[in-house]
Design an enzyme around this catalytic site. Structure first.
Site, PDB file in Angstrom:
ATOM      1  N   LYS A  46      -5.644   8.618 -19.843  1.00 15.14           N
ATOM      2  CA  LYS A  46      -5.784   9.240 -21.162  1.00 15.14           C
ATOM      3  C   LYS A  46      -4.514   9.006 -21.998  1.00 15.14           C
ATOM      4  O   LYS A  46      -4.165   7.881 -22.249  1.00 15.14           O
ATOM      5  CB  LYS A  46      -6.109  10.731 -20.995  1.00 15.14           C
ATOM      6  CG  LYS A  46      -7.258  11.017 -20.007  1.00 15.14           C
ATOM      7  CD  LYS A  46      -8.560  10.477 -20.515  1.00 15.14           C
ATOM      8  CE  LYS A  46      -9.775  10.761 -19.666  1.00 15.14           C
ATOM      9  NZ  LYS A  46      -9.670  10.781 -18.233  1.00 15.14           N
ATOM     10  N   TYR A  71     -12.493  20.088 -15.385  1.00 17.46           N
ATOM     11  CA  TYR A  71     -13.174  18.801 -15.509  1.00 17.46           C
ATOM     12  C   TYR A  71     -14.253  18.716 -14.417  1.00 17.46           C
ATOM     13  O   TYR A  71     -13.992  19.031 -13.245  1.00 17.46           O
ATOM     14  CB  TYR A  71     -12.128  17.689 -15.345  1.00 17.46           C
ATOM     15  CG  TYR A  71     -12.687  16.303 -15.343  1.00 17.46           C
ATOM     16  CD1 TYR A  71     -13.442  15.832 -16.405  1.00 17.46           C
ATOM     17  CD2 TYR A  71     -12.450  15.440 -14.277  1.00 17.46           C
ATOM     18  CE1 TYR A  71     -13.965  14.549 -16.405  1.00 17.46           C
ATOM     19  CE2 TYR A  71     -12.951  14.149 -14.274  1.00 17.46           C
ATOM     20  CZ  TYR A  71     -13.717  13.719 -15.337  1.00 17.46           C
ATOM     21  OH  TYR A  71     -14.220  12.451 -15.335  1.00 17.46           O
ATOM     22  N   ASP A  99      -3.264  20.513 -13.827  1.00 22.33           N
ATOM     23  CA  ASP A  99      -3.670  19.240 -14.434  1.00 22.33           C
ATOM     24  C   ASP A  99      -3.234  19.293 -15.900  1.00 22.33           C
ATOM     25  O   ASP A  99      -3.767  20.080 -16.691  1.00 22.33           O
ATOM     26  CB  ASP A  99      -5.199  19.089 -14.301  1.00 22.33           C
ATOM     27  CG  ASP A  99      -5.692  17.754 -14.837  1.00 22.33           C
ATOM     28  OD1 ASP A  99      -5.047  17.203 -15.751  1.00 22.33           O
ATOM     29  OD2 ASP A  99      -6.741  17.266 -14.365  1.00 22.33           O
ATOM     30  N   ARG A 125       0.829  -1.220   0.000  1.00 17.88           N
ATOM     31  CA  ARG A 125       0.000   0.000   0.000  1.00 17.88           C
ATOM     32  C   ARG A 125       0.862   1.268   0.000  1.00 17.88           C
ATOM     33  O   ARG A 125       0.392   2.360  -0.292  1.00 17.88           O
ATOM     34  CB  ARG A 125      -0.962  -0.022   1.208  1.00 17.88           C
ATOM     35  CG  ARG A 125      -1.847   1.202   1.326  1.00 17.88           C
ATOM     36  CD  ARG A 125      -3.063   0.985   2.215  1.00 17.88           C
ATOM     37  NE  ARG A 125      -2.748   0.313   3.462  1.00 17.88           N
ATOM     38  CZ  ARG A 125      -2.143   0.884   4.515  1.00 17.88           C
ATOM     39  NH1 ARG A 125      -1.791   2.153   4.474  1.00 17.88           N
ATOM     40  NH2 ARG A 125      -1.902   0.189   5.607  1.00 17.88           N
TER      41      ARG A 125
END
Ligand code: PLP
Length: 394
Positions: free
Chosen positions: A208, A112, A183, A59
């Site tokens: 993407k 977004y 971003d 983790r």
């Protein structure tokens, strides 16, 4: 062990940087490590995963994930990177390390949709103050000048592809000592590198262009260790690390990013020019076109303009637009971008449905607007597909 940064150019870095090459084995390609557990306390021969930290538990860190992080840091021009389970988890993990009561955030309204929702929800939970501004560089700079602590930007807005004057916005933010997160999903480091212009942190939806094949959901945060150290702690607590297989696929995608982006930049530009001349098409939004609202900033800052082209059909009403979309045979209806397949969406009823009709109108998102992502298919065949569907729509 992890290939270090002796490489100079993006294409070479994308292929070699970070690869986990074991001299005793002689492998060139990083393997997928599935181990969730590691010897701890470490043996003297074990390597550090990051400063003063060893592989300890899945983790926290993973060798395949780390290899991809080092590759990504090197191509984005950052000191460190953290790979996460999605673009949204990258944004969430990053924001958690800054959120506090009274924090003042400024961001453009045209971010977004899920990012707007996340920032709004976190802010109201934590009593922070967020101001979403009409998305021009001037309005953002004015608002930032009134004082703020955190600025969240996207290099290119969705769906109208407005390009902010990022260096000027960052300058204004740093004058008031605000942190700037950018971003960079829509431009990728091939077209623009925010860290070279002063951004404190870059986030990505690797889902993407970076992974590039529509078979991965992943995200990333890139920046200096002074920032990523605390964000790493949040990733450890939240458990938002990327899984090793997705990290492997993302690293594999990054190796061809420069080739794919060159092709995509060229194809999308050709499609934008084709649509611009088409009798059935109204407005076309692509930053390379001289009448795009932010053309001047785009050509000043960007090396290429990416694969998204938005345009309005010369019909009235959503039904006709849907009818056009169903006539397409190569281009598929789907809300993503950045992979091999050309995709199309109707923003007013998908990505921007949560905005009020007035807000959509103010931003220029009409019922007749579609957002096309131009993929890697033959560009002439994409044109034919569009032409056939447009001619059959009235
Ligand atoms: N940022 C931008 C600009 C996006 O377009 C998206 C997704 O479409 C995200 C972040 C979220 O990424 P993900 O879907 O990988 O969580």
């Amino acid at each position: 062990m992890f290939e270090a940064g002796i490489f100079r150019k993006l294409a070479t870095k994308a292929i070699h940087s970070g690869e986990l090459r074991v001299p005793q084995i002689g492998n060139y390609i990083t393997p997928i490590f599935t181990s969730a557990i590691y010897r701890y306390p470490p043996d003297k021969s074990q390597i550090e995963v990051r400063k003063d930290k060893y592989f300890k538990y899945g983790r926290e860190d993973n060798p395949t994930v780390r290899a991809c992080e080092l590759k990504l840091a090197s191509i984005e021009g950052g000191e460190d990177a953290l790979l996460t389970s999605s673009g949204m988890s990258a944004i969430m993990t990053c924001l958690m390390s800054f959120m506090r009561r009274g924090l003042r955030i400024v961001a453009p309204l045209e971010l977004y949709g899920a990012t707007v929702k996340l920032i709004s929800m976190l802010s109201s939970m934590m009593d922070a103050k967020v101001n979403f501004v009409y998305p021009t560089s001037e309005e953002l700079i004015d608002e930032i000048g009134r004082g703020c602590d955190l600025v969240f930007l996207e290099t290119m807005s969705n769906p109208l592809l407005r390009v902010l004057d990022i260096p000027e916005v960052i300058k204004a933010a740093h004058e008031v000592e605000a942190i700037v997160i950018v971003d960079n999903t829509f431009t990728t480091p091939c077209n623009f590198m925010p860290i070279n212009h002063g951004a404190d942190l870059v986030v990505h939806s690797c889902t993407k262009y970076l992974a590039g094949h529509n078979d991965v959901v992943a995200g990333a945060i890139i920046g200096e260790y002074r920032m990523t150290d605390e964000i790493w702690e949040w990733r450890r607590l939240l458990g938002t690390i990327c899984d090793p297989f997705s990290a492997y696929l993302t690293a594999r995608g990054l190796k061809t990013l420069h080739v794919r982006m060159k092709h995509i930049n060229e194809s999308a530009r050709a499609i934008a020019e084709f649509l611009y001349e088409h009798p059935k098409v109204g407005k076309v939004y692509y930053p390379a076109l001289p009448d795009h609202p932010t053309h001047d900033v785009a050509i000043k800052l960007l090396k290429g303009f990416g694969g998204v082209v938005s345009f309005e059909l010369k019909v009235r009403g959503q039904e006709r637009v849907f009818s056009f979309m169903t006539k397409l045979k190569v281009i598929r209806p789907s809300p993503s971008l950045g992979g091999c397949e050309s995709l199309i969406i109707h923003p007013a009823t998908s990505s921007h449905k949560d905005l009020s009709p007035e807000e959509r109108m103010r931003l220029g998102i009409t019922d007749e607007l579609v957002r096309l992502y131009v993929g890697l298919e033959d560009v002439e065949e994409i044109k034919e597909d569009l032409d056939n569907a447009l001619r059959k729509t009235s």
